[in-house]
Design a protein around this motif. Structure first.
Motif, short mmCIF file in Angstrom:
data_model
loop_
_atom_site.label_atom_id
_atom_site.label_comp_id
_atom_site.label_asym_id
_atom_site.label_seq_id
_atom_site.Cartn_x
_atom_site.Cartn_y
_atom_site.Cartn_z
N THR A 1 37.79 36.99 77.93
CA THR A 1 37.78 37.09 76.80
C THR A 1 38.14 39.05 76.54
O THR A 1 37.77 39.84 77.43
CB THR A 1 36.64 37.00 76.11
N GLY A 2 38.89 39.34 75.60
CA GLY A 2 39.60 40.84 75.53
C GLY A 2 38.45 41.63 75.07
O GLY A 2 37.52 41.47 74.00
N ARG A 3 38.53 43.00 75.27
CA ARG A 3 37.63 44.11 74.91
C ARG A 3 38.44 45.29 74.99
O ARG A 3 39.25 45.60 75.70
CB ARG A 3 36.29 44.32 75.62
N ILE B 1 34.82 40.04 72.80
CA ILE B 1 33.86 39.63 73.73
C ILE B 1 32.35 39.92 73.00
O ILE B 1 31.42 39.69 73.43
CB ILE B 1 33.98 40.24 75.11
N THR B 2 32.46 40.85 71.83
CA THR B 2 31.18 41.40 71.36
C THR B 2 31.60 41.55 69.88
O THR B 2 32.57 41.57 69.40
CB THR B 2 30.66 42.68 71.56
N ASP B 3 30.51 41.15 68.78
CA ASP B 3 30.67 40.97 67.61
C ASP B 3 30.49 42.56 67.20
O ASP B 3 30.53 42.63 65.51
CB ASP B 3 29.75 40.16 67.15
N ILE C 1 22.88 47.79 75.51
CA ILE C 1 21.68 48.35 74.54
C ILE C 1 22.11 47.20 73.26
O ILE C 1 23.06 47.03 72.67
CB ILE C 1 21.91 49.59 73.98
N ASP C 2 20.82 46.73 72.83
CA ASP C 2 20.53 45.84 71.63
C ASP C 2 21.78 44.73 71.52
O ASP C 2 22.28 44.60 70.60
CB ASP C 2 20.64 46.74 70.41
N THR C 3 21.96 43.94 72.73
CA THR C 3 22.86 42.82 72.70
C THR C 3 22.22 41.50 73.18
O THR C 3 21.11 41.95 73.98
CB THR C 3 24.22 43.15 73.32
#
Length: 613
Positions: free
Chosen positions: A497-499, A531-533, A565-567
């Protein structure tokens, strides 16, 4: 009879006009005229000059129309609608144009009569031209690839008088209020004006060699006296000209080539530099045109200081440090020769710190004078040898652009074939001959992959991936850093997945970049994408060791671990083992095994063939 003669002249003028117009059209597209106007093929117009100053052109459309500029130039040189004084002023403003056109269309034009130009030529007193190459300086975005300038060698010059020669420099003129980020961005997109300046050479040596501690290579150029005069006449034309300055292509090195190619009509030095003009590549272009002599090497202040330090014991270095800090040391422990070594080392060390740390002159100057006085009382020659010339000069290194073909095996995903391209310039595993050890700059690095199911995708795009690993030692309290900005794909369930990410690190490195070299950096990373919301922050460390087994073989073990952090995903980590074999200057084979962990984990093995061009 007089009336008949005038009529005949009028008829001849009318009949010859098409011939003259046709001749001008042919002359306007001759390479030398285009080079005099710095014209290049354009997209929206047929031609466009790289010069942005209106006063450089005599025609209102001269920037985009070489024919209109040629016609206006010929008219001005012929004195059309100008007084004799005005005509001579234009001729003296463009002496390179005038001498060339005089040889092409009207040899009856008078010789140049330019008082200021003659005075300038007499002052410069040219006998030769030397290309000067200060090596890369990682702490300045405009000099990360190195820099080039010219030295005009006078007829009465010898090695001891080189520093008082004149230097020709092309550089950007940045805003004094711009920070480093603005400076880098504006330089990349051409938002700074650039111009040529002439100054004493010693000023540039002090700036590059002493203050920035950059090694300097000096190449005498194979130009005749007539060719040198052509170059200087065009330099005179450019004294008020400005150009858009681009760090990557229309930079110092490119503009110097555009000046040097005016030496003769058969010389083309710039046409091959469409996308980038890396200084070492431009030096190679001069070499390929048989214009370079063997270079002279001028070691940097820091290079000399470190070389001196290797000739002292740890105890002697501590005595030199005591002498700098306390003003004295225990002389009874050393012979006269070793006392001289300590005093010389203390003087050079303190002088280096004065330049490097910008210390107060009023407090440092008396201390330097006292060290010289103490050294003068010892009747012995200097115990130090000078640094040896490196085995290879910059143009002997690999070319700056790179293409790669990769076969990749993944334990969780389809196997892939990858194609990669890097615009510039060098990484830590590339063959280091001709490059600064422990420095990495990858600019515009892109890679795509193809799997067995005919799926194609972008694997990564790094706009910039730079690292400076200056080793810490007894002499230099050096800091290392890196910065990365771009896009890549990371392990995810069923796919990668891309970031988008920005990462920077700061820390220390140790060892010898030409042997075994290790680094440890504190790192912070910002991630965003599929890859992250949300914007994700990672804090951790990056470390590694690079071993140069032979000049052609390097082995590297690197890794990083970041606390997210916070994930929902606690850590992001990776480890890589790489080997690079440079079997030719512009060819290498690289194998890599890497492990990545994020949402899930993946192990990949790769084999890559690289070609540098």
């Amino acid at each position: 009879m007089k009336l008949l003669s005038q009529a005949l002249l009028f008829v001849l003028a009318i009949l010859s006009f098409p011939l003259l117009a046709s001749a001008e059209k042919k002359l306007a597209v001759q390479p030398y005229w285009l080079q005099l106007g710095h014209y290049r093929a354009a997209i929206l117009t047929e031609w466009k000059s790289e010069v942005d100053s209106a006063q450089f052109f005599l025609a209102s459309s001269g920037k985009t129309d070489p024919l209109a500029e040629l016609t206006a130039t010929i008219d001005a040189f012929n004195g059309k609608e100008l007084t004799p004084v005005q005509t001579n002023k234009v001729r003296c403003q463009f002496p390179a144009r005038y001498t060339w056109l005089k040889s092409k269309i009207d040899n009856s034009w008078p010789e140049l009569n330019c008082i200021k130009l003659n005075q300038w030529e007499k002052t410069v007193n040219p006998a030769g031209i030397t290309l000067v190459f200060p090596t890369a300086f990682m702490n300045n975005p405009s000099s990360m690839f190195g820099h080039t300038l010219l030295r005009i060698d006078a007829k009465d010059q010898n090695r001891n008088r080189e520093l008082v020669a004149f230097a020709v420099n092309f550089a950007a003129q940045p805003n004094a209020t711009d920070n480093a980020a603005a400076y880098a961005f504006k330089g990349l997109v051409g938002m700074y004006p650039g111009n040529f300046t002439v100054m004493p050479y010693y000023r540039k040596v002090r700036e590059y060699n002493d203050i920035e501690s950059r090694d300097i290579w000096e190449y005498k150029l194979n130009f005749s006296e007539q060719e040198i005069r052509r170059i200087l006449l065009h330099l005179w034309e450019l004294q008020n000209a400005t150009f858009d300055y681009y760090f990557i292509d229309e930079n110092c090195s490119y503009q110097l080539l555009s000046l040097l190619q005016l030496a003769n009509e058969n010389l083309d030095l710039t046409s091959s530099f469409d996308f980038q003009a890396i200084p070492s590549d431009t030096v190679l272009a001069l070499k390929n045109n048989l214009l370079l002599q063997q270079p002279n090497y001028r070691p940097a202040f820091g290079t000399r200081l470190f070389h001196y330090s290797t000739q002292l014991s740890s105890q002697e270095l501590q005595s030199a440090r005591d002498l700098i800090n306390d003003g004295d040391f225990d002389r009874s422990r050393y012979s006269t020769n070793r006392q001289a070594a300590i005093l010389e080392m203390a003087y050079e060390w303190l002088n280096f710190n004065f330049n490097d740390q910008k210390l107060n002159r009023d407090s440092i100057a008396p201390r330097l004078k006292n060290l010289l006085y103490q050294r003068s009382k010892l009747d012995t020659t200097s115990p130090f040898t000078e640094p040896l010339k490196p085995i290879a000069s910059p143009e002997q290194g690999h070319s700056s652009s790179r293409m790669g073909l990769t076969f990749a095996n993944n334990n969780n995903y389809d196997n892939e074939i990858k194609l990669s391209y890097r615009l510039a310039y060098h990484d830590l595993l590339d063959h280091s001959i001709g490059y600064i050890p422990g420095a990495k700059i990858s600019f515009f690095d892109i890679e795509g992959s193809f799997s067995k199911n005919n799926n194609s995708r972008l694997d990564h795009f790094y706009l910039i991936d730079a690292m400076s690993l200056a080793p810490d030692n007894e002499i230099f309290n050096s800091w290392s850093w890196n910065i990365r900005l771009g896009y890549d794909r990371q392990p995810d369930i069923d796919k990668k997945t891309g970031r988008y990410f920005t990462q920077g690190g700061y820390g220390k490195s140790f060892g010898n970049p030409n042997s075994i070299h290790s680094f440890v950096l504190g790192t912070i990373e910002l991630n965003y994408g599929d890859i992250t919301d949300k914007l994700e922050i990672g804090i951790g460390t990056e470390l590694g060791t690079i071993w140069q087994i032979t000049p052609h073989n390097k082995l590297a073990l690197t890794g990083s671990i970041l606390k997210l952090i916070d994930t929902k995903n606690t850590y992001h980590s990776q480890v890589a083992l790489s080997w690079n074999w440079s079997f030719k200057t512009n060819w290498s084979l690289r194998s890599n095994i890497n492990y990545k962990s994020w949402i899930t984990n993946d192990t990949q093995a790769k084999l890559t063939l690289y070609h540098y061009f």
